[in-house]
Scaffold this motif. Structure first.
Motif, PDB file in Angstrom:
ATOM      1  N   ASN A 298      -4.203  -5.441 -10.482  1.00 35.78           N
ATOM      2  CA  ASN A 298      -3.262  -6.502 -10.687  1.00 35.78           C
ATOM      3  C   ASN A 298      -2.729  -6.323 -12.404  1.00 35.78           C
ATOM      4  N   HIS A 299      -3.394  -5.807 -13.304  1.00 33.22           N
ATOM      5  CA  HIS A 299      -3.020  -5.753 -14.539  1.00 33.22           C
ATOM      6  C   HIS A 299      -2.014  -4.703 -14.740  1.00 33.22           C
ATOM      7  N   GLN A 300      -2.049  -3.291 -14.060  1.00 31.82           N
ATOM      8  CA  GLN A 300      -1.028  -2.385 -14.377  1.00 31.82           C
ATOM      9  C   GLN A 300       0.303  -2.382 -13.190  1.00 31.82           C
ATOM     10  N   ILE A 301      -0.158  -2.819 -11.888  1.00 26.74           N
ATOM     11  CA  ILE A 301       1.089  -2.464 -11.135  1.00 26.74           C
ATOM     12  C   ILE A 301       1.774  -3.978 -11.074  1.00 26.74           C
ATOM     13  N   THR A 302       2.931  -3.901 -11.825  1.00 20.94           N
ATOM     14  CA  THR A 302       3.761  -5.032 -11.864  1.00 20.94           C
ATOM     15  C   THR A 302       4.731  -5.274 -11.280  1.00 20.94           C
ATOM     16  N   HIS A 303       5.252  -4.168 -10.564  1.00 19.73           N
ATOM     17  CA  HIS A 303       6.588  -4.061  -9.584  1.00 19.73           C
ATOM     18  C   HIS A 303       6.247  -4.786  -8.290  1.00 19.73           C
ATOM     19  N   ARG A 304       7.256  -5.476  -7.885  1.00 18.23           N
ATOM     20  CA  ARG A 304       7.060  -6.043  -6.684  1.00 18.23           C
ATOM     21  C   ARG A 304       8.344  -6.012  -6.045  1.00 18.23           C
ATOM     22  N   ILE A 305       8.618  -5.961  -4.652  1.00 15.62           N
ATOM     23  CA  ILE A 305       9.853  -6.090  -3.950  1.00 15.62           C
ATOM     24  C   ILE A 305      10.148  -7.855  -4.088  1.00 15.62           C
TER      25      ILE A 305
ATOM     26  N   GLU B 148       8.760 -13.796   3.921  1.00 15.99           N
ATOM     27  CA  GLU B 148       7.728 -14.422   4.644  1.00 15.99           C
ATOM     28  C   GLU B 148       7.536 -14.029   6.036  1.00 15.99           C
ATOM     29  N   THR B 149       8.566 -13.494   6.710  1.00 17.43           N
ATOM     30  CA  THR B 149       8.635 -12.680   7.918  1.00 17.43           C
ATOM     31  C   THR B 149       7.606 -11.821   7.940  1.00 17.43           C
ATOM     32  N   LEU B 150       7.618 -10.777   6.862  1.00 16.56           N
ATOM     33  CA  LEU B 150       6.684  -9.877   6.741  1.00 16.56           C
ATOM     34  C   LEU B 150       5.368 -10.058   5.910  1.00 16.56           C
ATOM     35  N   ARG B 151       5.006 -11.409   5.694  1.00 17.00           N
ATOM     36  CA  ARG B 151       3.638 -11.700   5.174  1.00 17.00           C
ATOM     37  C   ARG B 151       2.620 -11.219   5.744  1.00 17.00           C
ATOM     38  N   GLY B 152       1.906 -10.506   5.029  1.00 20.80           N
ATOM     39  CA  GLY B 152       0.487  -9.919   5.531  1.00 20.80           C
ATOM     40  C   GLY B 152       0.789  -8.746   6.183  1.00 20.80           C
ATOM     41  N   LYS B 153       1.882  -8.223   6.171  1.00 20.53           N
ATOM     42  CA  LYS B 153       2.244  -6.795   6.906  1.00 20.53           C
ATOM     43  C   LYS B 153       2.512  -5.757   6.163  1.00 20.53           C
ATOM     44  N   ILE B 154       2.293  -4.500   6.539  1.00 23.31           N
ATOM     45  CA  ILE B 154       2.462  -3.192   5.912  1.00 23.31           C
ATOM     46  C   ILE B 154       3.826  -2.887   6.395  1.00 23.31           C
ATOM     47  N   TYR B 155       4.825  -2.585   5.782  1.00 23.58           N
ATOM     48  CA  TYR B 155       6.147  -2.048   6.416  1.00 23.58           C
ATOM     49  C   TYR B 155       6.595  -0.890   5.679  1.00 23.58           C
ATOM     50  N   VAL B 156       7.661  -0.168   6.689  1.00 20.47           N
ATOM     51  CA  VAL B 156       8.308   0.944   5.923  1.00 20.47           C
ATOM     52  C   VAL B 156       9.736   0.549   6.145  1.00 20.47           C
TER      53      VAL B 156
ATOM     54  N   LEU C  29      11.994   7.014   3.003  1.00 24.99           N
ATOM     55  CA  LEU C  29      11.453   5.893   3.535  1.00 24.99           C
ATOM     56  C   LEU C  29      10.453   5.370   2.478  1.00 24.99           C
ATOM     57  N   ILE C  30      10.116   4.131   2.434  1.00 29.56           N
ATOM     58  CA  ILE C  30       9.468   3.524   1.323  1.00 29.56           C
ATOM     59  C   ILE C  30       8.300   2.649   1.913  1.00 29.56           C
ATOM     60  N   LEU C  31       7.225   2.915   1.855  1.00 33.53           N
ATOM     61  CA  LEU C  31       6.058   2.272   2.530  1.00 33.53           C
ATOM     62  C   LEU C  31       5.572   1.073   1.369  1.00 33.53           C
ATOM     63  N   VAL C  32       5.596  -0.274   1.951  1.00 38.17           N
ATOM     64  CA  VAL C  32       5.310  -1.256   1.223  1.00 38.17           C
ATOM     65  C   VAL C  32       3.992  -1.994   1.549  1.00 38.17           C
ATOM     66  N   ASP C  33       2.963  -2.536   0.679  1.00 36.14           N
ATOM     67  CA  ASP C  33       2.001  -3.162   1.278  1.00 36.14           C
ATOM     68  C   ASP C  33       1.955  -4.429   1.503  1.00 36.14           C
ATOM     69  N   PRO C  34       1.149  -5.339   2.090  1.00 34.91           N
ATOM     70  CA  PRO C  34       1.145  -6.685   2.173  1.00 34.91           C
ATOM     71  C   PRO C  34       1.337  -7.689   0.958  1.00 34.91           C
ATOM     72  N   ASN C  35       1.339  -6.947  -0.429  1.00 37.44           N
ATOM     73  CA  ASN C  35       1.409  -7.458  -1.602  1.00 37.44           C
ATOM     74  C   ASN C  35       2.760  -7.253  -2.287  1.00 37.44           C
ATOM     75  N   ARG C  36       3.730  -6.636  -1.500  1.00 41.85           N
ATOM     76  CA  ARG C  36       5.027  -6.292  -1.566  1.00 41.85           C
ATOM     77  C   ARG C  36       5.013  -4.983  -2.819  1.00 41.85           C
ATOM     78  N   ARG C  37       3.994  -4.358  -2.776  1.00 39.52           N
ATOM     79  CA  ARG C  37       3.894  -3.170  -3.603  1.00 39.52           C
ATOM     80  C   ARG C  37       4.338  -1.907  -2.974  1.00 39.52           C
TER      81      ARG C  37
ATOM     82  N   LEU D 162      -4.113   2.126   4.829  1.00 35.43           N
ATOM     83  CA  LEU D 162      -3.880   0.937   4.239  1.00 35.43           C
ATOM     84  C   LEU D 162      -4.360  -0.002   5.115  1.00 35.43           C
ATOM     85  N   LEU D 163      -4.466   0.098   6.527  1.00 36.64           N
ATOM     86  CA  LEU D 163      -5.236  -0.805   7.403  1.00 36.64           C
ATOM     87  C   LEU D 163      -6.466  -0.950   7.372  1.00 36.64           C
ATOM     88  N   HIS D 164      -7.173   0.333   7.217  1.00 41.00           N
ATOM     89  CA  HIS D 164      -8.569   0.367   7.048  1.00 41.00           C
ATOM     90  C   HIS D 164      -9.032  -0.356   5.754  1.00 41.00           C
TER      91      HIS D 164
END
Length: 238
Positions: free
Chosen positions: A69-76, A92-100, A202-210, A233-235
């Motif tokens: 939370n302190h170091q990773i400041t970039h979000r989509i 919001e459509t992608l909320r809680g999802k891991i996406y490519v 291809l860019i992998l994005v986590d549920p927190n838009r990182r 990430l799912l695990h």
């Protein structure tokens, strides 16, 4: 095409050197190669996926949530576009999802068909996993209308709720590509340029838009790595 010039992102550069009568050649190191080397030689464990904060895709290995939370400041950033069903797609459509995420155009004759074919394997691998999605942004939205995206999705066996093909305002898509997904890396390329760097990344994005990964979408081994990272990430999410 509206004055837009397309350039492929990664080009091999011949390097010749002479040492003791030996001649060799090599290529420039791409962000995907840098990330893969870091994964092989870094201090992180096998069940760790790095974070990316900057356009040079330098991996940051963190496991402590406070440090993240302190170091990773970039979000989509926020966005709103239409997909092949004419439905609005937003974060919001992608909320809680891991996406490519990737960038393509339906009339692309070269790398896009190969990327689409390999991404189909990602879709099929996670067909029954609702927490995984794919998002493909058209870089020729003035051509790729909703009906055209519909035809492309049907032709390539894309599942509507799993894989969103997006079209919309050209300026908004290009700004998102450059500033959020870092879809440019050529030296001297200016932020206000109308030239778009069509990329195989291809860019992998986590549920927190990182941003959590970058992969060459035309190379099978990197698709395997992408699938492995999604599983990690799912695990971690569970």
């Amino acid at each position: 095409m509206s004055g837009i010039r397309f350039r492929w992102l990664t080009k091999p550069v011949l390097v010749v050197w002479l040492t003791g009568g030996l001649v060799g050649c090599g290529t420039t190191t791409s962000p995907t190669q840098t990330a893969l080397r870091s994964a092989e030689t870094g201090t992180a464990g096998a069940e760790t996926v790095p974070y990316y904060n900057t356009p040079d895709f330098t991996p940051i290995w963190l496991t402590d949530s406070a440090e993240v939370n302190h170091q990773i400041t970039h979000r989509i950033a926020d966005f709103s576009f239409r997909d092949q069903t004419n439905a609005p797609v937003t974060p919001e459509t992608l909320r809680g999802k891991i996406y490519v995420a990737n960038f393509f155009f339906t009339s692309c004759p070269s790398i896009c068909p190969k990327m689409t074919s390999l991404l189909k394997a990602v879709q099929d691998t996670f067909r029954q996993e609702p927490a995984v999605a794919l998002v493909s942004f058209s870089v020729t939205p003035w051509i790729d209308s909703v009906p055209r995206l519909r035809q492309y999705a049907d032709r390539n066996g894309m599942i509507d709720q799993k894989w969103h093909l997006l079209t919309g305002d050209k300026s908004a898509i290009y700004t998102l590509a450059r500033r959020s997904y870092f879809a440019e890396e050529a030296l001297g390329f200016t932020k206000d340029s109308t030239e778009f760097l069509h990329t195989e990344h291809l860019i992998l994005v986590d549920p927190n838009r990182r941003i959590r990964g970058i992969y060459n979408g035309t190379i099978l081994l990197e698709i395997d790595k992408l699938i492995a990272d999604i599983r990690t990430l799912l695990h971690q999410a569970n």
